[in-house]
Enzyme design. Sequence first.
Site, PDB file in Angstrom:
ATOM      1  N   HIS A 119       0.813  -1.219   0.000  1.00  0.00           N
ATOM      2  CA  HIS A 119       0.000   0.000   0.000  1.00  0.00           C
ATOM      3  C   HIS A 119       0.847   1.271   0.000  1.00  0.00           C
ATOM      4  O   HIS A 119       0.329   2.354  -0.241  1.00  0.00           O
ATOM      5  CB  HIS A 119      -0.994   0.004   1.171  1.00  0.00           C
ATOM      6  CG  HIS A 119      -0.378   0.243   2.521  1.00  0.00           C
ATOM      7  ND1 HIS A 119      -0.090  -0.777   3.415  1.00  0.00           N
ATOM      8  CD2 HIS A 119      -0.016   1.381   3.161  1.00  0.00           C
ATOM      9  CE1 HIS A 119       0.414  -0.272   4.517  1.00  0.00           C
ATOM     10  NE2 HIS A 119       0.467   1.040   4.392  1.00  0.00           N
ATOM     11  N   ASP A 149       0.317  -7.755   1.575  1.00  0.00           N
ATOM     12  CA  ASP A 149       0.635  -6.323   1.666  1.00  0.00           C
ATOM     13  C   ASP A 149       2.146  -6.091   1.696  1.00  0.00           C
ATOM     14  O   ASP A 149       2.646  -5.268   2.459  1.00  0.00           O
ATOM     15  CB  ASP A 149      -0.023  -5.674   2.893  1.00  0.00           C
ATOM     16  CG  ASP A 149       0.046  -4.144   2.847  1.00  0.00           C
ATOM     17  OD1 ASP A 149       0.154  -3.591   1.731  1.00  0.00           O
ATOM     18  OD2 ASP A 149       0.016  -3.506   3.917  1.00  0.00           O
ATOM     19  N   GLY A 220       3.125   6.698   8.274  1.00  0.00           N
ATOM     20  CA  GLY A 220       4.466   6.931   7.741  1.00  0.00           C
ATOM     21  C   GLY A 220       5.446   5.856   8.162  1.00  0.00           C
ATOM     22  O   GLY A 220       6.511   5.699   7.571  1.00  0.00           O
ATOM     23  N   ASN A 221       5.064   5.080   9.204  1.00  0.00           N
ATOM     24  CA  ASN A 221       5.890   3.951   9.626  1.00  0.00           C
ATOM     25  C   ASN A 221       5.699   2.739   8.722  1.00  0.00           C
ATOM     26  O   ASN A 221       6.475   1.787   8.783  1.00  0.00           O
ATOM     27  CB  ASN A 221       5.560   3.523  11.059  1.00  0.00           C
ATOM     28  CG  ASN A 221       6.382   4.236  12.102  1.00  0.00           C
ATOM     29  OD1 ASN A 221       5.866   5.011  12.890  1.00  0.00           O
ATOM     30  ND2 ASN A 221       7.682   3.974  12.119  1.00  0.00           N
ATOM     31  N   SER A 222       4.642   2.752   7.921  1.00  0.00           N
ATOM     32  CA  SER A 222       4.348   1.602   7.058  1.00  0.00           C
ATOM     33  C   SER A 222       5.562   1.252   6.206  1.00  0.00           C
ATOM     34  O   SER A 222       6.130   2.108   5.535  1.00  0.00           O
ATOM     35  CB  SER A 222       3.169   1.918   6.140  1.00  0.00           C
ATOM     36  OG  SER A 222       1.986   2.022   6.872  1.00  0.00           O
ATOM     37  N   LEU A 277      -4.375 -25.233   0.622  1.00  0.00           N
ATOM     38  CA  LEU A 277      -5.061 -26.499   0.875  1.00  0.00           C
ATOM     39  C   LEU A 277      -6.434 -26.510   0.224  1.00  0.00           C
ATOM     40  O   LEU A 277      -7.055 -27.562   0.089  1.00  0.00           O
ATOM     41  CB  LEU A 277      -5.215 -26.725   2.389  1.00  0.00           C
ATOM     42  CG  LEU A 277      -3.971 -27.179   3.153  1.00  0.00           C
ATOM     43  CD1 LEU A 277      -4.245 -27.189   4.652  1.00  0.00           C
ATOM     44  CD2 LEU A 277      -3.526 -28.555   2.688  1.00  0.00           C
TER      45      LEU A 277
END
Length: 481
Positions: A119, A149, A220-222, A277
């Site tokens: 993202h 992600d 902003g830490n993403s 599975l």
Amino acid sequence: MKLNLSKTMKTLACAAALILTAGAFSTLIAAPVGGQVDLTYAAEKAVPAVVHIKYVQNSKVKTVEVEDPFGGFFSDPFGFFGNPNSGEKQRRQVQTPKREASGSGVLISSDGFIVTNNHVVEGADELTVTLNDNREYSARIIGTDKTTDLALIKIDGKSLPYLPVGDSDKLKVGEWVIAVGNPFNLNSTVTAGIVSAKARSLYANGVESFIQTDAAINQGNSGGALVNTQGELVGINAMLYSQTGSYSGYGFAIPTTIMNKVVSDLKQYGTVQRAVLMIVGQDAHNYIDSEKNKGNEPDLGTNEGVYIQKVEDGGAGADAGLVEGDVITAIDGKKVTKMAELQEVLANKRPGDKVTVTYLHKKSKKEKTVTLKNSQGTTEVMKSADLDILGANFKAITDEQKKQLGISYGLEITKVNKGKLDEEGLTKGFIIQKVNEEPMKTIDDLQKVVKEASTSKEPVLYIQGIYPTGKKKYFAIALKD
């Protein structure tokens, strides 16, 4: 009374030694609980390797549908004039604003490979990476994986600082970690906390088994780094859990056990080779709780594991003999207590890998070794298809064609060669308007939907379009033979 000084001194010395020993023993016990943990080494290793990613999506022209603001005034409620536009929406072209955003990433090699969140980079036209020493680089996307992600991007450089990758499986709840990133554009911010939980599910992604931490994670830490005290990368910070949008004590990171496989596949194949599975299930304890709420008293033989609600035909689960009501308790001898743990184990496998499934059938323990398959029910490598598979050339329709046919967008087939379109009878001049319900306004739109469909469970393109005569037609194009 005569005092034996020598004996008394010895007795006092022994007592002092016992007191000191007891004190030292007390200190040894208390140190891990109340002692300080030095995180400076981890920070020194992590800060140079965590980068600031700036995202730019350029302004574009797009067609949107809007309500006719004068429809109520000029409509013909009694139908005297047969007003053909009554109640219709108008199509207009609008200029989308330029979008800019930022996030974080982690250098995992000296030659410039960077892991971040999907993202953070999805839809970007330009990516700029800034290192801690303010060096700037343009980045290109190697591959993305929406299901976890995660994304892999690359800058051209040599001898770049990077973080060694650690084993997130070895993390323990209560262990100290640091989170490094660029929240609110504050470069190289370090926060500290502990591992609060493992294998968390937030139902935000298709595959997830988050590390939960109370190290502060903000916007902003993403894409930033979760690092252990040895200075090793153990997770990619993905999201915070908050009702306000700001940190409230809960942060979540994607473990390196999942990251490693995604990165390897994106490098080698360009898309993630996911083994499944082909079952639908939930945490056994959640199933038990839901049944109790209905007044039932289920007895599965265990309160842990993955309760199976459905087994799809042709999948590895069916091959293993799994049926509705069974409970998976282990894979390759590794205990599975909930769905997130099962997903984490399978995330490290590829189609064609063999695994031993341990499960309970009517409370009786069973084991079966099976070959895992992909979502299409085969063991083949799945690669994203390109437009070449269609065997045709395309161009966006002209304003004149829009006016003539009464449409606002579409892609005209300008040439048909050998390929999927020719096999199904599509000819030159046919205008493709929608594919898999997505409007086709640009060739990039078609490329995107072909890529997504080629690696989906059902690799089929459902095409809606119109001939130059105005006749509408529908086609189903199978991308796999």
